[in-house]
Enzyme design. Structure first.
Site, PDB file in Angstrom:
ATOM      1  N   ASN A 219       0.694  -2.562 -15.115  1.00 38.59           N
ATOM      2  CA  ASN A 219      -0.305  -1.760 -15.157  1.00 38.59           C
ATOM      3  C   ASN A 219      -0.497  -0.875 -16.196  1.00 38.59           C
ATOM      4  O   ASN A 219       0.305  -0.919 -17.163  1.00 38.59           O
ATOM      5  CB  ASN A 219      -0.489  -0.996 -13.721  1.00 38.59           C
ATOM      6  CG  ASN A 219       0.460  -0.058 -13.675  1.00 38.59           C
ATOM      7  OD1 ASN A 219       0.860   0.984 -14.286  1.00 38.59           O
ATOM      8  ND2 ASN A 219       1.560  -0.330 -12.738  1.00 38.59           N
ATOM      9  N   ASP A 288       2.678  -2.527  -6.158  1.00 41.75           N
ATOM     10  CA  ASP A 288       3.065  -2.867  -4.841  1.00 41.75           C
ATOM     11  C   ASP A 288       3.733  -4.117  -4.464  1.00 41.75           C
ATOM     12  O   ASP A 288       4.229  -4.399  -3.394  1.00 41.75           O
ATOM     13  CB  ASP A 288       1.746  -2.706  -4.019  1.00 41.75           C
ATOM     14  CG  ASP A 288       1.249  -1.183  -4.122  1.00 41.75           C
ATOM     15  OD1 ASP A 288       1.963  -0.168  -3.966  1.00 41.75           O
ATOM     16  OD2 ASP A 288       0.138  -0.938  -4.250  1.00 41.75           O
ATOM     17  N   LYS A 298      10.034 -20.536 -19.028  1.00 39.10           N
ATOM     18  CA  LYS A 298       8.549 -20.331 -19.222  1.00 39.10           C
ATOM     19  C   LYS A 298       7.659 -21.089 -18.284  1.00 39.10           C
ATOM     20  O   LYS A 298       7.774 -22.437 -18.477  1.00 39.10           O
ATOM     21  CB  LYS A 298       8.076 -20.534 -20.569  1.00 39.10           C
ATOM     22  CG  LYS A 298       6.825 -19.678 -20.905  1.00 39.10           C
ATOM     23  CD  LYS A 298       6.653 -19.680 -22.486  1.00 39.10           C
ATOM     24  CE  LYS A 298       5.015 -19.581 -22.595  1.00 39.10           C
ATOM     25  NZ  LYS A 298       4.721 -20.053 -24.200  1.00 39.10           N
ATOM     26  N   PRO A 314       9.473  -2.404  -2.405  1.00 40.09           N
ATOM     27  CA  PRO A 314       9.939  -1.334  -1.440  1.00 40.09           C
ATOM     28  C   PRO A 314       9.004  -0.051  -1.989  1.00 40.09           C
ATOM     29  O   PRO A 314       8.439   0.190  -3.209  1.00 40.09           O
ATOM     30  CB  PRO A 314      11.252  -0.953  -1.820  1.00 40.09           C
ATOM     31  CG  PRO A 314      11.427  -1.560  -2.939  1.00 40.09           C
ATOM     32  CD  PRO A 314      10.635  -2.862  -3.244  1.00 40.09           C
ATOM     33  N   ASP A 315       8.594   0.842  -1.017  1.00 40.16           N
ATOM     34  CA  ASP A 315       8.109   2.051  -1.536  1.00 40.16           C
ATOM     35  C   ASP A 315       9.000   3.060  -1.717  1.00 40.16           C
ATOM     36  O   ASP A 315       9.598   3.642  -0.684  1.00 40.16           O
ATOM     37  CB  ASP A 315       7.032   2.481  -0.169  1.00 40.16           C
ATOM     38  CG  ASP A 315       6.265   3.619  -0.645  1.00 40.16           C
ATOM     39  OD1 ASP A 315       6.595   4.456  -1.166  1.00 40.16           O
ATOM     40  OD2 ASP A 315       4.890   3.354  -0.382  1.00 40.16           O
ATOM     41  N   ILE A 316       9.087   3.456  -2.896  1.00 34.45           N
ATOM     42  CA  ILE A 316      10.504   4.390  -3.367  1.00 34.45           C
ATOM     43  C   ILE A 316       9.986   5.550  -2.708  1.00 34.45           C
ATOM     44  O   ILE A 316      10.882   6.361  -2.146  1.00 34.45           O
ATOM     45  CB  ILE A 316      10.339   4.424  -4.831  1.00 34.45           C
ATOM     46  CG1 ILE A 316      10.337   3.103  -5.415  1.00 34.45           C
ATOM     47  CG2 ILE A 316      11.494   5.270  -5.363  1.00 34.45           C
ATOM     48  CD1 ILE A 316      10.332   2.708  -6.936  1.00 34.45           C
ATOM     49  N   PHE A 332       2.299  11.230  -6.001  1.00 36.78           N
ATOM     50  CA  PHE A 332       0.918  11.224  -6.795  1.00 36.78           C
ATOM     51  C   PHE A 332      -0.190  10.259  -6.176  1.00 36.78           C
ATOM     52  O   PHE A 332       0.437   9.358  -5.437  1.00 36.78           O
ATOM     53  CB  PHE A 332       1.037  10.808  -8.295  1.00 36.78           C
ATOM     54  CG  PHE A 332       1.267  12.051  -9.171  1.00 36.78           C
ATOM     55  CD1 PHE A 332       2.593  12.636  -9.006  1.00 36.78           C
ATOM     56  CD2 PHE A 332       0.617  12.555  -9.963  1.00 36.78           C
ATOM     57  CE1 PHE A 332       2.854  13.732  -9.795  1.00 36.78           C
ATOM     58  CE2 PHE A 332       0.563  13.622 -10.781  1.00 36.78           C
ATOM     59  CZ  PHE A 332       1.818  14.299 -10.506  1.00 36.78           C
ATOM     60  N   LYS A 346      -2.122   9.907   2.579  1.00 34.32           N
ATOM     61  CA  LYS A 346      -0.863   9.727   1.913  1.00 34.32           C
ATOM     62  C   LYS A 346       0.088  10.690   2.260  1.00 34.32           C
ATOM     63  O   LYS A 346       1.348  10.132   2.480  1.00 34.32           O
ATOM     64  CB  LYS A 346      -1.265   9.774   0.355  1.00 34.32           C
ATOM     65  CG  LYS A 346      -0.329   8.920  -0.374  1.00 34.32           C
ATOM     66  CD  LYS A 346      -0.636   8.532  -1.530  1.00 34.32           C
ATOM     67  CE  LYS A 346      -1.698   7.551  -1.314  1.00 34.32           C
ATOM     68  NZ  LYS A 346      -2.308   6.928  -2.610  1.00 34.32           N
ATOM     69  N   LYS A 350       3.142   8.856   4.458  1.00 34.51           N
ATOM     70  CA  LYS A 350       4.498   8.817   3.708  1.00 34.51           C
ATOM     71  C   LYS A 350       5.480   9.735   3.979  1.00 34.51           C
ATOM     72  O   LYS A 350       6.572   9.961   3.595  1.00 34.51           O
ATOM     73  CB  LYS A 350       4.280   8.675   2.045  1.00 34.51           C
ATOM     74  CG  LYS A 350       3.320   7.639   1.614  1.00 34.51           C
ATOM     75  CD  LYS A 350       3.842   7.089   0.058  1.00 34.51           C
ATOM     76  CE  LYS A 350       2.737   6.193  -0.363  1.00 34.51           C
ATOM     77  NZ  LYS A 350       3.108   5.592  -1.459  1.00 34.51           N
TER      78      LYS A 350
HETATM   79  O1  C5P Z   1       0.730   4.072  -2.077  1.00 36.35           O
HETATM   80  P1  C5P Z   1       0.525   4.591  -3.336  1.00 36.35           P
HETATM   81  O2  C5P Z   1       0.613   3.442  -4.604  1.00 36.35           O
HETATM   82  O3  C5P Z   1      -1.178   4.663  -3.787  1.00 36.35           O
HETATM   83  O4  C5P Z   1       1.097   5.985  -3.638  1.00 36.35           O
HETATM   84  C1  C5P Z   1       1.295   6.621  -4.734  1.00 36.35           C
HETATM   85  C2  C5P Z   1       2.588   7.270  -4.944  1.00 36.35           C
HETATM   86  O5  C5P Z   1       3.659   6.630  -4.265  1.00 36.35           O
HETATM   87  C3  C5P Z   1       2.878   7.715  -6.165  1.00 36.35           C
HETATM   88  O6  C5P Z   1       3.785   8.833  -6.179  1.00 36.35           O
HETATM   89  C4  C5P Z   1       3.998   6.545  -6.698  1.00 36.35           C
HETATM   90  O7  C5P Z   1       4.918   6.958  -7.388  1.00 36.35           O
HETATM   91  C5  C5P Z   1       4.567   6.176  -5.146  1.00 36.35           C
HETATM   92  N1  C5P Z   1       4.843   4.810  -4.893  1.00 36.35           N
HETATM   93  C6  C5P Z   1       6.030   4.501  -4.876  1.00 36.35           C
HETATM   94  N2  C5P Z   1       6.550   3.153  -4.583  1.00 36.35           N
HETATM   95  C7  C5P Z   1       5.748   2.208  -4.385  1.00 36.35           C
HETATM   96  C8  C5P Z   1       4.472   2.606  -4.642  1.00 36.35           C
HETATM   97  C9  C5P Z   1       4.041   3.878  -4.761  1.00 36.35           C
HETATM   98  O8  C5P Z   1       7.079   5.391  -5.124  1.00 36.35           O
HETATM   99  N3  C5P Z   1       6.058   0.906  -4.247  1.00 36.35           N
END
Ligand code: C5P
Length: 419
Positions: A219, A288, A298, A314-316, A332, A346, A350
């Site tokens: 992105n 995501d 390739k 994973p959602d860090i 953020f 959010k 989270k």
């Molecule tokens: O869920 P969303 O992407 O809208 O949330 C944004 C926030 O979550 C940001 O702080 C981003 O750094 C964190 N994030 C993360 N891991 C992910 C997706 C988002 O830490 N896989």
């Protein structure tokens, strides 16, 4: 010696023999990373030429209060040289007046705005520091002492003066500090100590989710906000680890920067370091989803359509917030609509401590230098208005520090940054 990387320093030069040292002051400020612009008073021009200071600062020198005056718009200097005093006041991260004559100190203490330098000092929100330079009798005069006390009360920092032999042949207090010392003291204007002794982990930039050896999903995050926060946290006294996706930015000074590519690598690097962190700030625009498989060679084109299978990353942020114990966790939220509503969701989904939300698009947000933020926690909502990301980062770190100390019951006795 501290750093002034990414800092904009406005150097004011007033009339005094020490003005001959101003060229060196500009050099010393630039050596430690500052972008410098110079304002000269009329008196200063008797001691050093604007051309000299223009040459060492690499910028036109500002000399007159009125916009239409050619002094504020030097020939061939381009549109940005036409900055008015309000714009200059906003541009500056700090103002250093060196040398500051007795006359200049008197005018500043009175809040006068009868030339460009005093007008800018009056109009700026940035910290103002003065380096007095004058004959020892003038320094010891009761009027000067009163002016100094007023300036100190008004939050102006006083650098020096030193003692020693003076240009007039006398010996005593009133010598301007040396340019290298002034540069070092100026860098200290940015160190607040509000995060002294704390460990902070920050993620920044985009992630790169490889499809094959040359292609991938990513992105347009520049990483600027996360990098600015890393520097601001470092200046606030924290030990900072920045876990960064691919960006074109240089590693911030005095920050341990770990470069990663994918969300999974970012997750692993974060979890290696977060157990000892007091504060975690997730700024990265983490993908995501990633391609379910990564081709070792390739991928060749075949057929009219191609279907990509994606797997969830994973959602860090959520994984850090779920740790027991968890650090104070900040996320953020870049939103195109319903900013506050989505940010509140959010915060709850989270289970984090604070959300910094911004509206993206229309010149604000993900790729730009300027940004505004809505800060939401379980207590209230605070707006930080649109401003350059470096300045916004300092305000956000200040806010995070306040909430961290309030919630975790820790006290920090060192003075907070003035702003
Ligand atoms: O869920 P969303 O992407 O809208 O949330 C944004 C926030 O979550 C940001 O702080 C981003 O750094 C964190 N994030 C993360 N891991 C992910 C997706 C988002 O830490 N896989």
């Amino acid at each position: 010696m501290g750093t002034l990387a990414n800092k904009r320093i406005l150097l004011g030069v007033s009339g005094g023999i020490a003005a001959y040292k101003s060229a060196d002051t500009v050099r010393r400020l630039r050596e430690i990373g500052a972008e410098v612009r110079v304002i000269m008073t009329r008196g200063a021009e008797s001691f050093i030429t604007p051309l000299t200071l223009q040459a060492v600062s690499g910028r036109p020198v500002y000399r007159q209060l009125l916009d239409t005056d050619p002094g504020l718009k030097p020939a061939g200097a381009g549109a940005e040289a036409g900055m008015g005093h309000i714009e200059l006041a906003r541009w500056a991260d700090a103002v250093l007046v060196a040398p500051a004559s007795a006359n200049f100190l008197a005018r500043l203490a009175q809040g006068r705005a009868n030339d460009l330098l005093t007008a800018v000092c009056l109009a700026t929100e940035a910290p103002v520091a003065v380096a007095p330079a004058m004959n020892q009798q003038m320094w010891n005069n009761a009027a000067t002492k009163t002016n100094l006390a007023t300036l100190q009360k008004n939050g102006v920092r006083i650098f020096g003066p030193g003692e020693g032999s003076q240009a007039c042949g006398e010996v005593g207090p009133g010598r301007m500090l040396e340019p290298a010392d002034l540069a070092s003291l100026t860098s200290e204007l940015f160190t607040s100590g509000v995060l002294d002794g704390l460990n902070v982990v920050i993620t920044a930039g985009p992630t790169w989710e490889a499809l094959d050896p040359v292609r991938g999903l990513s992105n347009r995050s520049s990483g600027k906000m996360g990098y600015a926060l890393a520097t601001a946290a470092m200046e606030a006294g924290a030990r900072v680890i920045l876990v960064s996706g691919p960006t074109s930015l240089p590693d911030p000074e005095r920050v341990l920067t770990l470069r990663v590519e994918s969300a999974q690598e970012m997750h692993d690097a974060v979890h290696t370091h977060v157990p000892t962190a007091n504060i975690f700030i997730g700024v990265a625009a983490v993908a995501d989803y990633r391609p379910a498989t990564r081709a070792t060679e390739k991928i060749k084109k075949s057929g009219e359509k191609m279907t990509l299978e994606l797997a969830r990353n994973p959602d860090i942020l959520a994984s850090v917030a779920a740790l027991k114990p968890a650090p104070y966790t900040v996320g953020f939220a870049a939103e195109t609509e319903h900013v506050e509503q989505n940010a509140r969701r959010k915060l709850e989904d989270k289970k984090i401590d604070l959300v910094a939300a911004n509206r993206v698009g229309a010149d604000l947000g993900i790729e730009s230098d300027d940004n505004s933020l809505l800060l939401i926690d379980r207590r209230d909502a605070t707006t930080l208005p649109a401003q350059p990301k470096t300045r916004l980062a300092r305000s956000l770190i200040q806010h995070i520090a306040e909430r961290y100390h309030a919630e975790r019951g820790t006290q920090n006795t060192r003075r907070a940054h003035r702003r």
